[in-house]
Structures are given as structure tokens and as C-alpha cells.
Enzyme design. Structure first.
Site, short mmCIF file in Angstrom:
data_model
loop_
_atom_site.label_atom_id
_atom_site.label_comp_id
_atom_site.label_asym_id
_atom_site.label_seq_id
_atom_site.Cartn_x
_atom_site.Cartn_y
_atom_site.Cartn_z
N ARG A 232 -16.07 57.71 24.15
CA ARG A 232 -16.88 57.93 23.00
C ARG A 232 -17.59 56.81 22.43
NH1 ARG A 232 -12.33 60.91 19.13
NH2 ARG A 232 -13.46 59.87 17.57
N ARG B 214 -9.00 64.04 4.73
CA ARG B 214 -9.01 62.38 5.22
C ARG B 214 -9.07 61.75 3.91
NH1 ARG B 214 -10.75 62.58 10.96
NH2 ARG B 214 -10.99 60.26 11.63
N ARG C 237 -13.19 51.82 11.72
CA ARG C 237 -12.60 53.30 11.46
C ARG C 237 -11.17 53.11 11.06
NH1 ARG C 237 -13.22 55.50 17.29
NH2 ARG C 237 -11.68 56.99 16.66
N LYS D 165 -3.36 61.87 17.55
CA LYS D 165 -3.25 63.33 16.87
C LYS D 165 -3.96 64.37 17.79
CE LYS D 165 -6.17 61.93 13.48
NZ LYS D 165 -6.40 60.34 13.90
N ARG E 229 -9.38 55.04 25.95
CA ARG E 229 -9.36 56.41 26.08
C ARG E 229 -10.90 56.66 26.62
NH1 ARG E 229 -9.40 59.40 20.14
NH2 ARG E 229 -11.11 58.09 19.89
P1 AP5 Z 1 -5.94 60.61 20.64
O1 AP5 Z 1 -4.86 61.78 20.68
O2 AP5 Z 1 -7.41 60.62 21.16
O3 AP5 Z 1 -5.98 60.08 19.03
P2 AP5 Z 1 -6.58 60.57 17.70
O4 AP5 Z 1 -5.41 60.35 16.72
O5 AP5 Z 1 -6.93 62.02 18.09
O6 AP5 Z 1 -7.72 59.52 17.59
P3 AP5 Z 1 -9.19 59.83 17.26
O7 AP5 Z 1 -9.87 58.63 17.43
O8 AP5 Z 1 -9.68 61.11 17.88
O9 AP5 Z 1 -8.91 60.01 15.63
P4 AP5 Z 1 -10.02 59.86 14.67
O10 AP5 Z 1 -9.43 60.27 13.51
O11 AP5 Z 1 -10.60 58.61 14.57
O12 AP5 Z 1 -11.13 60.56 15.23
P5 AP5 Z 1 -11.87 61.98 14.87
O13 AP5 Z 1 -12.30 62.59 16.15
O14 AP5 Z 1 -11.02 62.66 13.94
O15 AP5 Z 1 -5.26 59.46 21.41
C1 AP5 Z 1 -5.98 58.06 21.62
C2 AP5 Z 1 -5.85 57.45 22.90
O16 AP5 Z 1 -4.39 57.10 23.08
C3 AP5 Z 1 -6.08 58.43 24.06
O17 AP5 Z 1 -6.47 57.65 25.22
C4 AP5 Z 1 -4.53 58.83 24.41
O18 AP5 Z 1 -4.45 59.28 25.75
C5 AP5 Z 1 -3.75 57.72 24.08
N1 AP5 Z 1 -2.35 58.08 23.57
C6 AP5 Z 1 -1.91 59.26 22.49
N2 AP5 Z 1 -0.60 59.01 22.30
C7 AP5 Z 1 -0.32 58.03 22.99
C8 AP5 Z 1 1.24 57.64 22.96
N3 AP5 Z 1 2.27 57.93 22.41
N4 AP5 Z 1 1.06 56.28 23.97
C9 AP5 Z 1 0.36 55.80 24.75
N5 AP5 Z 1 -0.87 56.25 24.69
C10 AP5 Z 1 -1.20 57.48 23.87
O19 AP5 Z 1 -13.21 61.69 13.91
C11 AP5 Z 1 -14.26 60.97 14.47
C12 AP5 Z 1 -15.40 60.76 13.47
O20 AP5 Z 1 -15.87 61.97 12.73
C13 AP5 Z 1 -14.68 59.91 12.02
O21 AP5 Z 1 -14.78 58.41 12.21
C14 AP5 Z 1 -15.66 60.25 10.97
O22 AP5 Z 1 -17.00 59.85 11.00
C15 AP5 Z 1 -15.82 61.73 11.01
N6 AP5 Z 1 -14.89 62.72 10.70
C16 AP5 Z 1 -13.94 63.41 11.30
N7 AP5 Z 1 -13.05 64.06 10.45
C17 AP5 Z 1 -13.62 63.69 9.13
C18 AP5 Z 1 -13.08 63.99 7.84
N8 AP5 Z 1 -12.25 64.83 7.57
N9 AP5 Z 1 -13.83 63.64 6.89
C19 AP5 Z 1 -15.01 62.71 6.88
N10 AP5 Z 1 -15.40 62.35 8.15
C20 AP5 Z 1 -14.58 62.83 9.19
#
Ligand code: AP5
Length: 218
Positions: A162, A90, A173, A15, A129
Site C-alpha cells: 500500500r 475513528r 498514521r 484489524k 505487509r
Molecule cells: P492488518 O490486519 O492489515 O492491520 P490493520 O489493523 O487492518 O491495519 P491497517 O493499516 O489496514 O489499518 P488502518 O487503520 O491504518 O488502515 P485503514 O485501511 O483502515 O495487519 C498489518 C500487518 O501485520 C499485515 O502484514 C498482517 O499480516 C500482520 N499481522 C496481523 N496480525 C499479526 C499478528 N498477530 N502477528 C504478526 N503479524 C500480524 O485506513 C487507511 C486510510 O483510510 C486511513 O489512513 C485514512 O486516511 C482513511 N480512513 C479509513 N477509515 C477512516 C475513518 N473511519 N475516518 C477517517 N479516515 C479513514
């Protein structure tokens, strides 16, 4: 009319990676709830202190805190033409709160690209990552390495892993995503907003698929 796009998908689906590309191309601000939390954690604000335990354990931050933070962000000037939301909503309560926030401005969610990736691939992606400290640019040691190891190509800042990408937290997660977030796939599908893309393809192909599907809508 403003444009609101919600990027949906499990942790590690890509994402954040795709949001950087899309927001640049369609000139919408990229609003990542995870990044907003991490900025608050880094600055040790009251909000940061409040949410650090949840994030460390890989649990969702309670709805009322998350909704308040995103609402405040969407009210800023740079979002007057819309926004690209990443990681929010979410839960069903967050999705309904978003619909209500937008309805108050006479707006709606326009499209929900859903990046589908199976759990086995997610673990591999998250464990490899590296993220940039300054602006959250994302790399992968195998699939998307930076030109200089440990340094961001875009802004030259350090890359770090991270804390919530540790193996046991990643598993939590992913489980929480399937328990609490994946029902939003049907929520948006039933509203004819879901645009499913195969997130297992290489990054550029996934971007191309998302743009193609968005062209019909936005
Ligand atoms: P990346 O693009 O970083 O993936 P992502 O989907 O953004 O993953 P996140 O871990 O950031 O999502 P998340 O939803 O768990 O975390 P968030 O920060 O929102 O890609 C991942 C890896 O794969 C990278 O190394 C990239 O290079 C590689 N890659 C990407 N595409 C690829 C492809 N096509 N092929 C190969 N490799 C690829 O949330 C963190 C925390 O915040 C949560 O756990 C929670 O505690 C809190 N939080 C955030 N939002 C909320 C909410 N709305 N409600 C409640 N708690 C929340």
C-alpha cells in the site's frame, strides 16, 4: 436483533486480518472504511478523487465524508443482520454518528474488541505487509507469508504494498491514531463494550482470544 461489532486498534494492529476470520465464522459482512476508500480510489470515483490526498498523507478523511459513506454501506441488504466494522469509527463524532444510525433502527453496538499493539511492533508489521489487489486479503512477508511469493493464496491475484505503508506516512498514521482515535478506547470502555486483547501474540492466538471474549457478548 442484528449484531454490530466494532474492531478497534492502531494501524497495523491486525484489524483487517482478524476481521476476515471473524466475519467468516460469525457470518457478518466485514465493512472496512479503509477498503471502501481504496475501492473508490481504484475506480477513480468522485469520492475516490476527493479522498486520495488524505489517504496518501495518512490523515483522516473528514468526518462528514466518512460517515456518509459508511451509512450508505450499512443500509445495504447484506447488513440487515448486522456488520463487523473495521476502521470505523475513528473519531468521537463518528462514534456518535454510528450510535445514532443504529438507534434509528432500534439497534446498538454490541461489542468492541480492541487489539492492543505497541507502536514499535506496528511499524514492523506495516513495512512488511502485502495486500491482495482483488479483495484486500492481507499477508506479512515474515509473520504470515503467502504460499507463492507475490500471489494471493485465496484468489490468486497480485499482492502489492500500500502507498500509505511508506515509512513517513506510517509514522503520521500512528501519531494521528494516538491524537484522534485512541480516546475511543475510553469511550467504549465507559459503555462496558470494550474487550481488550493482546495483539502482539501470533495471529491464531489473537483470533482465539477475540472469539472467547465475544462468546460472552454475542
Ligand atoms: P492488518 O490486519 O492489515 O492491520 P490493520 O489493523 O487492518 O491495519 P491497517 O493499516 O489496514 O489499518 P488502518 O487503520 O491504518 O488502515 P485503514 O485501511 O483502515 O495487519 C498489518 C500487518 O501485520 C499485515 O502484514 C498482517 O499480516 C500482520 N499481522 C496481523 N496480525 C499479526 C499478528 N498477530 N502477528 C504478526 N503479524 C500480524 O485506513 C487507511 C486510510 O483510510 C486511513 O489512513 C485514512 O486516511 C482513511 N480512513 C479509513 N477509515 C477512516 C475513518 N473511519 N475516518 C477517517 N479516515 C479513514
Amino acid at each position: 436483533m442484528a449484531v454490530y461489532i466494532v474492531l478497534l486498534g492502531p494501524p497495523g494492529a491486525g484489524k483487517g486480518t482478524q476481521a476476515k476470520v471473524i466475519s467468516e465464522k460469525i457470518k457478518l459482512p466485514h465493512i472496512s472504511s479503509g477498503e471502501l476508500f481504496r475501492e473508490n480510489l481504484k475506480a477513480q470515483t468522485e469520492l475516490g478523487k476527493l479522498v486520495q490526498g488524505y489517504i496518501k498523507r495518512g490523515e483522516l478523511v473528514p468526518d462528514e465524508i466518512t460517515i456518509g459513506m459508511v451509512k450508505e454501506r450499512l443500509e445495504r441488504e447484506d447488513c440487515k443482520e448486522g456488520a463487523l466494522l473495521d476502521g470505523f469509527p475513528r473519531t468521537r463524532a463518528q462514534a456518535e454518528a454510528l450510535a445514532q444510525m443504529l438507534a434509528q433502527k432500534g439497534e446498538t453496538v454490541d461489542a468492541v474488541p480492541y487489539i492492543a499493539v505497541p507502536p514499535k511492533v506496528l511499524i514492523e508489521r506495516l513495512s512488511g505487509r502485502w495486500s491482495c489487489r482483488a479483495q484486500g486479503h492481507v499477508y506479512h512477508e515474515v509473520y504470515n507469508p503467502s504460499k507463492i511469493r507475490g500471489v494471493c493464496d485465496v484468489d490468486g491475484s497480485d499482492l502489492y504494498q500500500r502507498e500509505d505503508d511508506r515509512a513517513e506516512t506510517v509514522e503520521n498514521r500512528i501519531n494521528i491514531y494516538f491524537e484522534q482515535t485512541s480516546s475511543l478506547i475510553d469511550y467504549y470502555r465507559s459503555r462496558n463494550l470494550l474487550l481488550e486483547v493482546d495483539g502482539t501474540k501470533p495471529i491464531e492466538e489473537v483470533s482465539r482470544e477475540i472469539f472467547l471474549s465475544l462468546e460472552k457478548v454475542v
